[in-house]
Scaffold this motif. Structure first.
Motif, PDB file in Angstrom:
ATOM      1  N   PRO A 256       0.850  -0.632  -0.306  1.00 13.99           N
ATOM      2  CA  PRO A 256       0.085   0.433   0.224  1.00 13.99           C
ATOM      3  C   PRO A 256       1.054   1.590   0.048  1.00 13.99           C
ATOM      4  O   PRO A 256       0.097   2.698  -0.874  1.00 13.99           O
ATOM      5  CB  PRO A 256      -0.879   0.058   1.027  1.00 13.99           C
ATOM      6  N   LEU A 257       1.797   1.252   0.982  1.00 17.25           N
ATOM      7  CA  LEU A 257       2.815   2.274  -0.080  1.00 17.25           C
ATOM      8  C   LEU A 257       3.227   2.148  -0.888  1.00 17.25           C
ATOM      9  O   LEU A 257       3.510   3.698  -1.094  1.00 17.25           O
ATOM     10  CB  LEU A 257       3.752   2.443   1.962  1.00 17.25           C
ATOM     11  N   VAL A 258       3.546   1.542  -1.399  1.00 12.39           N
ATOM     12  CA  VAL A 258       4.292   1.524  -2.750  1.00 12.39           C
ATOM     13  C   VAL A 258       3.104   2.081  -3.776  1.00 12.39           C
ATOM     14  O   VAL A 258       3.202   3.475  -4.427  1.00 12.39           O
ATOM     15  CB  VAL A 258       4.614   0.054  -2.994  1.00 12.39           C
ATOM     16  N   LEU A 259       1.884   1.867  -3.701  1.00 10.13           N
ATOM     17  CA  LEU A 259       0.833   2.331  -4.054  1.00 10.13           C
ATOM     18  C   LEU A 259       0.214   3.554  -4.286  1.00 10.13           C
ATOM     19  O   LEU A 259      -0.314   4.663  -5.332  1.00 10.13           O
ATOM     20  CB  LEU A 259      -0.569   1.240  -3.989  1.00 10.13           C
ATOM     21  N   LEU A 260       0.847   4.416  -2.665  1.00 11.76           N
ATOM     22  CA  LEU A 260       0.476   5.993  -2.100  1.00 11.76           C
ATOM     23  C   LEU A 260       0.992   6.890  -3.484  1.00 11.76           C
ATOM     24  O   LEU A 260       0.100   7.911  -4.428  1.00 11.76           O
ATOM     25  CB  LEU A 260       0.485   6.002  -0.685  1.00 11.76           C
ATOM     26  N   PRO A 261       2.372   6.947  -3.713  1.00 12.22           N
ATOM     27  CA  PRO A 261       2.285   8.106  -5.085  1.00 12.22           C
ATOM     28  C   PRO A 261       1.986   7.735  -6.331  1.00 12.22           C
ATOM     29  O   PRO A 261       1.763   8.839  -6.164  1.00 12.22           O
ATOM     30  CB  PRO A 261       4.282   8.140  -4.267  1.00 12.22           C
ATOM     31  N   LEU A 262       2.089   6.300  -6.253  1.00 11.83           N
ATOM     32  CA  LEU A 262       1.231   6.747  -7.727  1.00 11.83           C
ATOM     33  C   LEU A 262      -0.109   6.791  -7.727  1.00 11.83           C
ATOM     34  O   LEU A 262      -0.641   7.611  -9.106  1.00 11.83           O
ATOM     35  CB  LEU A 262       1.388   4.788  -7.853  1.00 11.83           C
ATOM     36  N   CYS A 263      -0.588   6.271  -6.523  1.00  8.23           N
ATOM     37  CA  CYS A 263      -1.773   6.934  -7.039  1.00  8.23           C
ATOM     38  C   CYS A 263      -2.085   8.493  -7.018  1.00  8.23           C
ATOM     39  O   CYS A 263      -3.129   8.849  -7.824  1.00  8.23           O
ATOM     40  CB  CYS A 263      -2.812   6.192  -5.681  1.00  8.23           C
ATOM     41  N   VAL A 264      -1.420   9.319  -5.824  1.00 11.15           N
ATOM     42  CA  VAL A 264      -1.580  11.035  -6.119  1.00 11.15           C
ATOM     43  C   VAL A 264      -1.046  11.211  -7.385  1.00 11.15           C
ATOM     44  O   VAL A 264      -1.742  11.725  -7.894  1.00 11.15           O
ATOM     45  CB  VAL A 264      -0.372  11.658  -5.064  1.00 11.15           C
TER      46      VAL A 264
END
Length: 274
Positions: free
Chosen positions: A159-167
């Motif tokens: 989830p932490l890997v996905l967070l900046p990508l989602c932003v």
């Protein structure tokens, strides 16, 4: 003419206030694409399962491909898992970005409603894409366990890997959705750009396989970091590169703020165009 705030605090307040609406619309979008089909929502599970089977057969059975970097370098079947992990990140990105230019145009009924928070539309599409991504990730984890007998505990960091990508996806989506209202051609060209980005991303190859003079250009690709880090935490049991993560998140947040500000600045003209 009504003005709309571009403040990050306004955005956060709007997302919190309309969170139930976002999830309801995202669920409707995720389920709606299978409406009328015999298998219904089961397609969201069957599609990535079939794709993983195809990757495994083609790259391990036909091409005998090996990943030339990391612990998976000696395994044919793990090549399919490594490839699938990269495709999950790319598919989530491409689904949102390809739909972004027509996002406002496809929801003209919402544009006419002054009280509807148009700024949440990119979030709705993102949540829908995340649903399909997590289904694919679940299949990947099961396949990984069957093939290598374990799943690294670092998978919890995904989830932490996905967070900046989602932003980052939100920022680009705000820019494209607002621009697409006034410049319709952008919807025709963005697909070409996304396809090119797929082949320029380290999905089918490790960055280390490239000549050193080309490697630094690959790292400018916005998909390189999430693709590599997702493989690290899901497959190879490595932690996140926190220094790069901090830089990536900061840049993603900057893009998101610029995108939201552009969306808010231009949205007062949406009703006149659509």
């Amino acid at each position: 003419m009504q003005s709309f705030s571009a403040s990050p605090m306004y955005l956060l307040a709007s997302l919190v206030k309309n969170r139930r609406l976002m999830f309801d619309l995202a669920r409707r979008d995720a389920v709606g694409r299978y409406k009328g089909s015999m298998l219904g929502i089961f397609w969201s599970l069957l599609t990535p399962l079939l794709m993983l089977s195809v990757y495994t057969f083609v790259f391990s059975g036909v091409f005998k491909s090996r990943w030339n970097s990391g612990p998976a370098s000696g395994s044919h079947t793990q090549f399919a898992i490594v490839l699938f992990a990269g495709m999950i990140m790319f598919n989530m990105f491409s689904e949102c970005i390809n739909r972004a230019p027509s996002m406002v145009l496809a929801n003209t009924n919402f544009v006419k409603k002054i009280v509807f928070p148009l700024e949440i539309l990119p979030c709705v599409y993102l949540f829908s894409a995340l649903f399909h991504a997590f289904v694919s990730i679940a299949i990947l984890i099961v396949a990984e366990f069957l093939i290598q007998g374990y799943v690294p505990v670092t998978a919890l960091l995904l989830p932490l890997v996905l967070l900046p990508l989602c932003v980052l996806i939100l920022g680009i989506s705000w820019i494209l959705s607002a621009t697409g209202v006034f410049l319709r051609d952008i919807g025709q060209t963005i697909g070409i750009f996304v396809t090119a980005l797929m082949f320029l991303s380290p999905i089918f190859f490790p960055v280390s396989s490239l000549p050193p003079r080309f490697q630094r250009f690959v790292y400018w690709n916005p998909l390189t970091f999430p693709i590599e880090q997702s493989r690290n935490v899901l497959i190879w049991g490595k932690s996140i590169d926190w220094a790069v993560w901090g830089i990536y998140f900061t840049l993603s947040a900057l893009v998101a703020w610029i995108g939201f500000a552009w969306f808010q600045k231009t949205r007062k003209g949406f009703a006149d165009v659509v």
